[in-house]
Structures are given as C-alpha cells and as structure tokens.
Design a protein around this motif. Structure first.
Motif, PDB file in Angstrom:
ATOM      1  N   ASP A  19     -11.164 -12.278 -11.127  1.00 57.55           N
ATOM      2  CA  ASP A  19     -12.464 -12.122 -10.481  1.00 57.55           C
ATOM      3  C   ASP A  19     -12.376 -11.332  -9.184  1.00 57.55           C
ATOM      4  N   ALA A  20     -11.237 -11.427  -8.522  1.00 61.45           N
ATOM      5  CA  ALA A  20     -11.035 -10.743  -7.242  1.00 61.45           C
ATOM      6  C   ALA A  20      -9.541 -10.587  -7.005  1.00 61.45           C
ATOM      7  N   PRO A  21      -9.159  -9.611  -6.180  1.00 69.45           N
ATOM      8  CA  PRO A  21      -7.736  -9.482  -5.841  1.00 69.45           C
ATOM      9  C   PRO A  21      -7.233 -10.719  -5.091  1.00 69.45           C
ATOM     10  N   LEU A  22      -5.943 -10.988  -5.207  1.00 73.69           N
ATOM     11  CA  LEU A  22      -5.318 -12.063  -4.432  1.00 73.69           C
ATOM     12  C   LEU A  22      -5.310 -11.716  -2.949  1.00 73.69           C
ATOM     13  N   LEU A  23      -5.220 -10.426  -2.661  1.00 78.20           N
ATOM     14  CA  LEU A  23      -5.170  -9.907  -1.303  1.00 78.20           C
ATOM     15  C   LEU A  23      -5.683  -8.478  -1.347  1.00 78.20           C
ATOM     16  N   THR A  24      -6.450  -8.100  -0.347  1.00 73.39           N
ATOM     17  CA  THR A  24      -6.882  -6.711  -0.190  1.00 73.39           C
ATOM     18  C   THR A  24      -6.507  -6.296   1.214  1.00 73.39           C
ATOM     19  N   GLY A  25      -5.678  -5.281   1.332  1.00 75.41           N
ATOM     20  CA  GLY A  25      -5.213  -4.942   2.665  1.00 75.41           C
ATOM     21  C   GLY A  25      -4.799  -3.500   2.838  1.00 75.41           C
ATOM     22  N   TYR A  26      -4.573  -3.174   4.093  1.00 78.79           N
ATOM     23  CA  TYR A  26      -4.090  -1.858   4.479  1.00 78.79           C
ATOM     24  C   TYR A  26      -2.570  -1.930   4.556  1.00 78.79           C
ATOM     25  N   ASP A  27      -1.888  -1.105   3.779  1.00 82.48           N
ATOM     26  CA  ASP A  27      -0.436  -1.056   3.786  1.00 82.48           C
ATOM     27  C   ASP A  27      -0.016   0.182   4.574  1.00 82.48           C
ATOM     28  N   HIS A  28       0.620  -0.052   5.722  1.00 81.97           N
ATOM     29  CA  HIS A  28       0.995   1.028   6.630  1.00 81.97           C
ATOM     30  C   HIS A  28       2.438   1.491   6.462  1.00 81.97           C
ATOM     31  N   CYS A  29       3.141   1.043   5.423  1.00 90.42           N
ATOM     32  CA  CYS A  29       4.538   1.452   5.275  1.00 90.42           C
ATOM     33  C   CYS A  29       4.624   2.964   5.033  1.00 90.42           C
ATOM     34  N   ASP A  30       5.752   3.530   5.410  1.00 87.10           N
ATOM     35  CA  ASP A  30       5.952   4.971   5.290  1.00 87.10           C
ATOM     36  C   ASP A  30       5.826   5.446   3.838  1.00 87.10           C
ATOM     37  N   ASP A  31       6.351   4.658   2.901  1.00 90.22           N
ATOM     38  CA  ASP A  31       6.274   5.052   1.496  1.00 90.22           C
ATOM     39  C   ASP A  31       4.824   5.131   1.017  1.00 90.22           C
ATOM     40  N   CYS A  32       3.982   4.171   1.424  1.00 90.39           N
ATOM     41  CA  CYS A  32       2.573   4.201   1.013  1.00 90.39           C
ATOM     42  C   CYS A  32       1.835   5.358   1.677  1.00 90.39           C
ATOM     43  N   GLN A  33       2.210   5.668   2.916  1.00 86.96           N
ATOM     44  CA  GLN A  33       1.601   6.825   3.574  1.00 86.96           C
ATOM     45  C   GLN A  33       1.921   8.087   2.780  1.00 86.96           C
ATOM     46  N   ARG A  34       3.166   8.204   2.369  1.00 85.16           N
ATOM     47  CA  ARG A  34       3.566   9.402   1.627  1.00 85.16           C
ATOM     48  C   ARG A  34       2.945   9.447   0.230  1.00 85.16           C
ATOM     49  N   GLN A  35       2.906   8.294  -0.458  1.00 80.33           N
ATOM     50  CA  GLN A  35       2.331   8.296  -1.801  1.00 80.33           C
ATOM     51  C   GLN A  35       0.832   8.589  -1.750  1.00 80.33           C
ATOM     52  N   SER A  36       0.146   8.058  -0.742  1.00 80.92           N
ATOM     53  CA  SER A  36      -1.297   8.282  -0.657  1.00 80.92           C
ATOM     54  C   SER A  36      -1.641   9.623  -0.026  1.00 80.92           C
ATOM     55  N   GLY A  37      -0.683  10.198   0.718  1.00 81.74           N
ATOM     56  CA  GLY A  37      -0.977  11.435   1.433  1.00 81.74           C
ATOM     57  C   GLY A  37      -1.892  11.178   2.611  1.00 81.74           C
ATOM     58  N   LEU A  42      -4.757   1.588   0.857  1.00 81.70           N
ATOM     59  CA  LEU A  42      -5.527   0.377   0.608  1.00 81.70           C
ATOM     60  C   LEU A  42      -5.002  -0.228  -0.689  1.00 81.70           C
ATOM     61  N   VAL A  43      -4.517  -1.458  -0.634  1.00 85.23           N
ATOM     62  CA  VAL A  43      -3.949  -2.098  -1.815  1.00 85.23           C
ATOM     63  C   VAL A  43      -4.715  -3.366  -2.176  1.00 85.23           C
ATOM     64  N   CYS A  44      -4.811  -3.618  -3.467  1.00 86.51           N
ATOM     65  CA  CYS A  44      -5.454  -4.804  -4.010  1.00 86.51           C
ATOM     66  C   CYS A  44      -4.428  -5.481  -4.909  1.00 86.51           C
ATOM     67  N   VAL A  45      -3.916  -6.596  -4.452  1.00 82.56           N
ATOM     68  CA  VAL A  45      -2.838  -7.284  -5.160  1.00 82.56           C
ATOM     69  C   VAL A  45      -3.416  -8.165  -6.259  1.00 82.56           C
ATOM     70  N   VAL A  46      -2.859  -8.012  -7.461  1.00 86.10           N
ATOM     71  CA  VAL A  46      -3.280  -8.805  -8.615  1.00 86.10           C
ATOM     72  C   VAL A  46      -2.050  -9.371  -9.315  1.00 86.10           C
ATOM     73  N   PRO A  47      -2.213 -10.470 -10.065  1.00 88.48           N
ATOM     74  CA  PRO A  47      -1.085 -10.987 -10.843  1.00 88.48           C
ATOM     75  C   PRO A  47      -0.675  -9.982 -11.918  1.00 88.48           C
ATOM     76  N   SER A  48       0.610  -9.713 -12.031  1.00 85.94           N
ATOM     77  CA  SER A  48       1.083  -8.712 -12.991  1.00 85.94           C
ATOM     78  C   SER A  48       0.765  -9.092 -14.431  1.00 85.94           C
ATOM     79  N   ASP A  49       0.735 -10.385 -14.735  1.00 83.94           N
ATOM     80  CA  ASP A  49       0.453 -10.799 -16.108  1.00 83.94           C
ATOM     81  C   ASP A  49      -1.021 -10.692 -16.481  1.00 83.94           C
ATOM     82  N   LYS A  50      -1.871 -10.340 -15.534  1.00 83.94           N
ATOM     83  CA  LYS A  50      -3.307 -10.179 -15.791  1.00 83.94           C
ATOM     84  C   LYS A  50      -3.719  -8.703 -15.881  1.00 83.94           C
TER      85      LYS A  50
END
Length: 136
Positions: A19-37, A42-50
């Motif tokens: 129904d909703a993410p477990l967590l919605t947040g801003y990820d400031h790590c260098d890898d996420c900066q590079r992947q997002s450009g 902005l990440v939305c954490v969900v259970p992998s089995d769902k």
C-alpha cells in the motif's frame, strides 16, 4: 493499491504489492548522486518479495561502504535507473522515486534522509527565487 512504475521508454515496468513504501527518503550517498545524475536520489523502500519487474532489466554490481555488494538496476534500453538492491539487506529493494507512476509519486511524502554525510552543501540552502519551471 500497489505501487507501479516504469522507465523512461516504458520497456521496464514494475509492481510492488504494497500500500505504501516502508520508507521514502532522500539518499545523499555519492553512488546515488552519480546514478541519478543529480544531488541525491529519492528512494522508496519496499519488501523485495513484494516486487515484480518485467522487461529488459540490467544490473550493475557496486560495492557499499560495508563491503557488501549493491546491485544497481536500470533499463537495458533507455538506461533509466529503476532501483538499488543492497545484498546487506536482502529483504528490501530501494525503488527510484522518479520511476513511480506519476500519480503515485505526486503523493509521496519523504520522511527520511540517508547518507547525509554525502549531502552537498548547497542542498541545505533555501533558494530565495524558486522557479516552477525553467527561468525565462
């Protein structure tokens, strides 16, 4: 209502049966900066089995500070980032918030900032003249 999303070209689609993410947040790590450009991801954490993903998904194996692998998922056609999947936390996947369906992402309410050690100094400032679109 499940969370749905897709890449830019719509070749990769996904559904998270939650129904909703477990967590919605801003990820400031260098890898996420590079992947997002951008300055963060902005990440939305969900259970992998769902989570169900369809289409030409490609994965790239990176390394977290812990030494564990972090798999970066992206569309094999257009290259849009879809998620990151940390081996150190196999029960979750962090979907890229921008890849969610438009109406779903409009309703997101970020509640967390992570990797703030990587937060760029100018992200802490409030701009006096925000622009709704590109300045004219």
């Amino acid at each position: 209502m499940p969370l749905t999303g897709h890449c830019l070209c719509k070749a990769v689609t996904y559904t998270a049966d939650v129904d909703a993410p477990l967590l919605t947040g801003y990820d400031h790590c260098d890898d996420c900066q590079r992947q997002s450009g951008s300055t963060y991801s902005l990440v939305c954490v969900v259970p992998s089995d769902k989570l169900t993903v369809k289409g030409p998904l490609k994965k790239w194996k990176g390394k977290a500070d812990s030494g564990n692998a972090v798999w970066r998922w992206f569309c094999g056609e257009c290259g849009s980032p879809i998620a990151h999947d940390p081996e150190g936390a196999p029960e979750i996947v962090a979907l890229k918030g921008g890849s969610l369906a438009t109406e779903i992402k409009k309703g997101l309410k970020p509640d967390t900032e992570i990797w703030t050690i990587g937060k760029l100094p100018f992200c802490q400032e409030h701009l006096e003249k925000p622009f709704k679109k590109m300045p004219q």
